[in-house]
Design a protein around this motif. Structure first.
Motif, short mmCIF file in Angstrom:
data_model
loop_
_atom_site.label_atom_id
_atom_site.label_comp_id
_atom_site.label_asym_id
_atom_site.label_seq_id
_atom_site.Cartn_x
_atom_site.Cartn_y
_atom_site.Cartn_z
N ILE A 277 0.86 -1.19 0.00
CA ILE A 277 0.00 0.00 0.00
C ILE A 277 0.90 1.23 0.00
CG2 ILE A 277 -1.69 1.34 1.35
CD1 ILE A 277 -2.61 -1.36 2.57
N ALA A 278 0.50 2.25 -0.72
CA ALA A 278 1.20 3.54 -0.66
C ALA A 278 0.41 4.46 0.26
CB ALA A 278 1.31 4.16 -2.04
N ALA A 279 1.03 4.84 1.38
CA ALA A 279 0.41 5.78 2.33
C ALA A 279 0.92 7.18 2.01
CB ALA A 279 0.77 5.41 3.76
N PHE B 237 4.96 1.69 0.49
CA PHE B 237 5.69 2.95 0.40
C PHE B 237 4.98 4.01 1.24
CE2 PHE B 237 6.96 0.65 -3.31
CZ PHE B 237 8.28 1.03 -3.56
N ILE B 238 5.75 4.97 1.72
CA ILE B 238 5.18 6.12 2.41
C ILE B 238 5.72 7.38 1.74
CG2 ILE B 238 6.99 6.22 4.20
CD1 ILE B 238 4.57 6.92 6.15
N VAL B 239 4.81 8.30 1.47
CA VAL B 239 5.14 9.55 0.80
C VAL B 239 4.90 10.69 1.78
CG1 VAL B 239 4.67 11.06 -1.16
CG2 VAL B 239 4.39 8.57 -1.40
N GLY C 132 9.87 13.39 0.17
CA GLY C 132 10.17 12.33 -0.76
C GLY C 132 9.39 11.07 -0.45
N VAL C 133 9.95 9.94 -0.85
CA VAL C 133 9.27 8.65 -0.78
C VAL C 133 10.22 7.63 -0.14
CG1 VAL C 133 8.19 6.80 -2.13
CG2 VAL C 133 7.99 9.19 -2.89
#
Length: 272
Positions: A153-155, A189-191, A268-269
């Motif tokens: 999941i991208a948070a 990933f976390i943005v 960033g990421v």
């Protein structure tokens, strides 16, 4: 349709500026009131590049969703503090590439929730959650049947952490990030990006203005090293932590003489 939310009555305060509505006004949207536009005018007086930053931030959001979907195979997005629907929302960008992408939006602004439910009513792969972005257990419970928490999941925390105050407890932005990271499956990933400034006058001036305008519910403009601390222990992906205009640009980046000098969106990421 919008999943997992019971119908609720929301009272929209038209006498106090809303961060979401101010952002909408800066982007040229129509979901705002005179009180929001007046607050934006004062904000532009202190930090003239504010409108440019709002547009840069939106462009960064589009790029980061595309890169995560195309390059890293992400098909699930959890957008914290999503704000009012504008052009190129997360689900629009992601589902244009892969129509099976699922996007959950989290916001506790009544106008955001009302417009989100209306706009996304016919999209089965979207979810609108009425919650404070710091309420990780509630968000997890609301998305447990919508997102597959065994898959990446991208948070997203795009231009929202400056809306949160430093509390030194479990409501602190750093504590929230730690909770979210702990929940995310491997390969996620976390943005993170937020407004930062090296100029104390800008940091203090904007912070004071926004605190006064929102009834002391805003956070503060921080310095880059404070945002870097949110990424402690995480695997930061290239090009690292930067001014968002320099993160995987798809158009020529502005030269130094055309860049903001008062404050920037910075972050960033990272891979979990």
């Amino acid at each position: 349709m919008v999943h997992g939310e019971k119908s609720r009555t929301h009272l929209i305060d038209t006498n106090t500026p809303s961060v979401a509505r101010m952002y909408d006004a800066l982007l040229g949207g129509v979901h705002n009131y005179e009180v929001d536009r007046k607050a934006c005018k004062e904000l532009l007086r202190i930090a003239p590049s504010t409108q440019l930053l709002a547009r840069n931030n939106r462009a960064f959001l589009r790029r980061v969703v595309r890169v995560l979907a195309e390059t890293h195979g992400i098909r699930q997005f959890l957008d914290h503090g999503s704000g009012l629907p504008t052009q190129d929302n997360v689900h629009e960008v992601a589902q244009e590439l892969f129509d099976d992408c699922r996007v959950a939006y989290v916001d506790n602004d009544p106008m955001v929730h009302a417009h989100g439910r209306t706009t996304l009513e016919e999209n089965d792969n979207t979810l609108v959650i009425d919650a404070d972005m710091r309420d990780t257990p509630k968000i997890y419970a609301a998305t447990r049947q919508f997102l597959d928490w065994t898959q990446p999941i991208a948070a997203l925390f795009v231009s929202v952490l400056h809306c949160l105050r430093d509390t030194g407890d479990d409501q602190d932005p750093a504590a929230m990030i730690e909770r979210v990271v702990a929940r995310l499956p491997p390969g996620s990933f976390i943005v993170i990006c937020q407004l930062v400034s090296e100029d104390p006058a800008v940091r203090h001036g904007v912070t004071e203005l926004m605190a006064n305008a929102t009834g002391d519910t805003w956070g503060r403009v921080r310095e880059p090293h404070e945002v870097r601390a949110y990424f402690t222990g995480l695997d930061i992906v290239e090009p690292g932590l930067v001014d968002v205009v320099d993160w995987c640009p798809d158009t020529p980046v502005p030269p130094e003489e055309l860049r903001a000098t008062d404050w920037i969106e910075w972050g960033g990421v990272a891979r979990i």
